[in-house]
Design an enzyme around this catalytic site. Structure first.
Site, short mmCIF file in Angstrom:
data_model
loop_
_atom_site.label_atom_id
_atom_site.label_comp_id
_atom_site.label_asym_id
_atom_site.label_seq_id
_atom_site.Cartn_x
_atom_site.Cartn_y
_atom_site.Cartn_z
CG PHE A 121 -2.00 1.02 1.13
CD1 PHE A 121 -3.14 0.81 0.37
CD2 PHE A 121 -1.85 2.25 1.77
CE1 PHE A 121 -4.12 1.79 0.26
CE2 PHE A 121 -2.82 3.24 1.66
CZ PHE A 121 -3.96 3.01 0.91
CG ASP A 197 -0.77 -2.18 6.68
OD1 ASP A 197 -1.92 -2.39 7.14
OD2 ASP A 197 -0.51 -1.20 5.96
CE1 TYR A 222 -9.67 3.11 6.37
CE2 TYR A 222 -8.91 4.50 8.18
CZ TYR A 222 -8.69 3.89 6.96
OH TYR A 222 -7.49 4.07 6.32
CE LYS A 223 -8.48 -0.53 4.85
NZ LYS A 223 -8.87 0.30 3.72
C1 LIG Z 1 -2.97 -1.67 3.72
C2 LIG Z 1 -3.21 -0.25 4.10
N1 LIG Z 1 -2.30 0.42 4.82
C3 LIG Z 1 -2.49 1.71 5.18
C4 LIG Z 1 -3.62 2.38 4.81
C5 LIG Z 1 -3.78 3.85 5.09
O1 LIG Z 1 -4.02 4.18 6.37
P1 LIG Z 1 -4.45 5.64 6.86
O2 LIG Z 1 -4.81 6.47 5.67
O3 LIG Z 1 -5.67 5.39 7.69
O4 LIG Z 1 -3.31 6.19 7.60
C6 LIG Z 1 -4.62 1.72 4.08
C7 LIG Z 1 -5.84 2.43 3.69
O5 LIG Z 1 -6.73 1.95 3.06
C8 LIG Z 1 -4.41 0.38 3.71
O6 LIG Z 1 -5.31 -0.29 2.98
#
Ligand SMILES: Cc1ncc(COP(=O)(O)O)c(C=O)c1O
Length: 412
Positions: A121, A197, A222-223
């Site tokens: 990500f 993660d 939030y998911k």
């Molecule tokens: C795998 C992964 N890591 C990190 C994040 C981003 O996290 P945040 O924007 O809440 O800091 C996301 C967001 O969808 C994600 O899917």
């Protein structure tokens, strides 16, 4: 594979009643994007309202209860969703900020490179790119199969001489589920620490951080934990590492004698040293509601239903979508995937837009060619999967997507 079969699966689903705990009001819309933003539950709404009421009546006296909420909610999350014993999880900040804090803490005390998959990500790669530059370290990009995810042997080879390896437990694009225990052992044997993660795992699959011997983890709520847009994230630091790590954000909520307002920073012992500033009390109320509902449903049953829902999507993809230019972008083995399925299509962007605008099916699009169908088990029905694929087949067969403009919106 018939609609009647899907309805039968719903009738025998032990988690079916949980759907009524959410605010639906969709009409004929089929929401398959809970892997991006989960639905609002009645209990989250009530918890938020109750906290607003506390604010209104108690004002600043509310802090007697709120001041240590991040740790208490962290423990609840740890027990319900993460396989983590008490004193190792905080619910705080965003995933991005928590990643920065934990990776920065490791790089401050351990020499060596930072390793991350090249298709991980973006925020993870960007944060690590910045930290590697700040600390003068090599950033090793790990190449991996876009569907299957990182191979444990390749991760172990890349971890050689590294300080830290950062990996997603469930890949955000393909849904591939990594073998946390095996990869953790391999990375540790190579002399590095591993940071997981868990954004696409928490509340979707069984996570056993303590049993896997995990070092560090971060993730969002939030998911699959349905705590709402921008809700606080979490971090995990195994107890054995807490004393040797210090957050690069030396905020007053991690200060040993916080209200002394003293001249020098001295972090508190224990997990509290990874706090930064004032906790987001409203958001934490919704996290708590999400953890409680998951605890009641039980992550084992949730996992089982996720495997069945994604299995139905995979079967329908094979049966009905192959001749229409789709390929499966998710592992076929139910033990090797999370709770979403990716369908790859050369015109995925327009198919996705057409689904939303003309078929009232809400998935999302991820570059370059993936349409993600998120199937959170607490409120997704088997018949939703069947109907969504049925509408997708009709739409593509009629070429509705070909009439959509080729343009990229900022948020999909
Ligand atoms: C795998 C992964 N890591 C990190 C994040 C981003 O996290 P945040 O924007 O809440 O800091 C996301 C967001 O969808 C994600 O899917």
């Amino acid at each position: 594979m018939t609609r009647a079969h899907a309805l039968e699966c719903d009738r025998s689903d032990p988690l079916a009643a949980f759907r009524d705990r959410f605010e639906l009001g969709d009409g004929d819309r089929i929401y398959l994007d809970g892997n991006s933003l989960g639905r609002l539950s009645h209990t989250a709404r009530q918890a938020l309202q109750a906290t607003v009421d506390e604010w209104g009546t108690q004002l600043v006296a509310g802090w007697h209860d709120w001041v240590d909420l991040a740790g208490r909610v962290g423990d609840e999350l740890g027990a319900a969703a993460l396989g983590a014993g008490p004193g190792q999880v905080l619910a705080c900040d965003s995933t991005t900020v928590n990643l920065y804090k934990l990776a920065g803490a490791v790089l401050a005390v351990r020499p060596g490179a930072v390793v991350v998959p090249s298709d991980d990500f973006p925020t993870d790669r960007y944060v690590l790119e910045g930290l590697a530059a700040t600390h003068g370290r090599e950033l090793r990009m790990l190449e991996s199969d876009p569907v299957a995810g990182p191979d444990p042997a390749a991760v172990a080879a890349a971890a050689d001489g590294a300080a830290l390896v950062v990996l997603s437990h469930v890949n955000y694009r393909s849904g591939a589920l990594a073998d946390m225990a095996a990869i953790t052992r391999a990375v540790q044997a190579a002399g590095a620490l591993v940071l997981w993660d868990l954004c696409h795992s928490a509340g979707a699959v069984e996570v056993a951080l303590d049993a896997a011997g995990a070092d560090l983890a971060v993730g969002c709520t939030y998911k699959y934990l349905n705590a709402g847009p921008g809700s606080p994230a979490f971090l995990y630091v195994a107890e054995r590492h807490q004393a040797m790590l210090r957050s690069p954000i030396q905020g007053w909520f991690s200060q040993a004698d916080q209200f002394e307002m003293g001249p020098r920073y001295q972090p508190v012992a224990g997990i509290g040293r990874f706090l930064a500033g004032t906790p987001p009390v409203l958001g934490l109320a919704a996290v708590r509601a999400g953890a409680a509902m998951l605890d009641e449903a039980g992550i084992a049953g949730v996992r089982q239903k996720a495997a069945a829902l994604t299995g139905l999507a995979v079967d329908l993809c094979d049966q009905r979508l192959e001749g229409l230019g789709f390929t499966l972008g998710t592992p076929r083995d139910p033990d090797a995937r999370g709770a979403h399925v990716s369908l790859r299509h050369p015109d995925a962007w327009r198919v996705c837009r057409a689904l939303i605008e003309h078929a009232h099916v809400v998935p999302d699009f991820r570059r370059p060619d993936s349409i993600r169908l998120g199937l959170p088990p607490l409120y997704t029905r088997f018949v939703d999967v069947w109907d969504a694929v049925d509408r997708l087949v009709a739409l593509v067969a009629e070429g509705v997507h070909e009439r959509m403009p080729v343009e990229a919106a900022r948020v999909t």
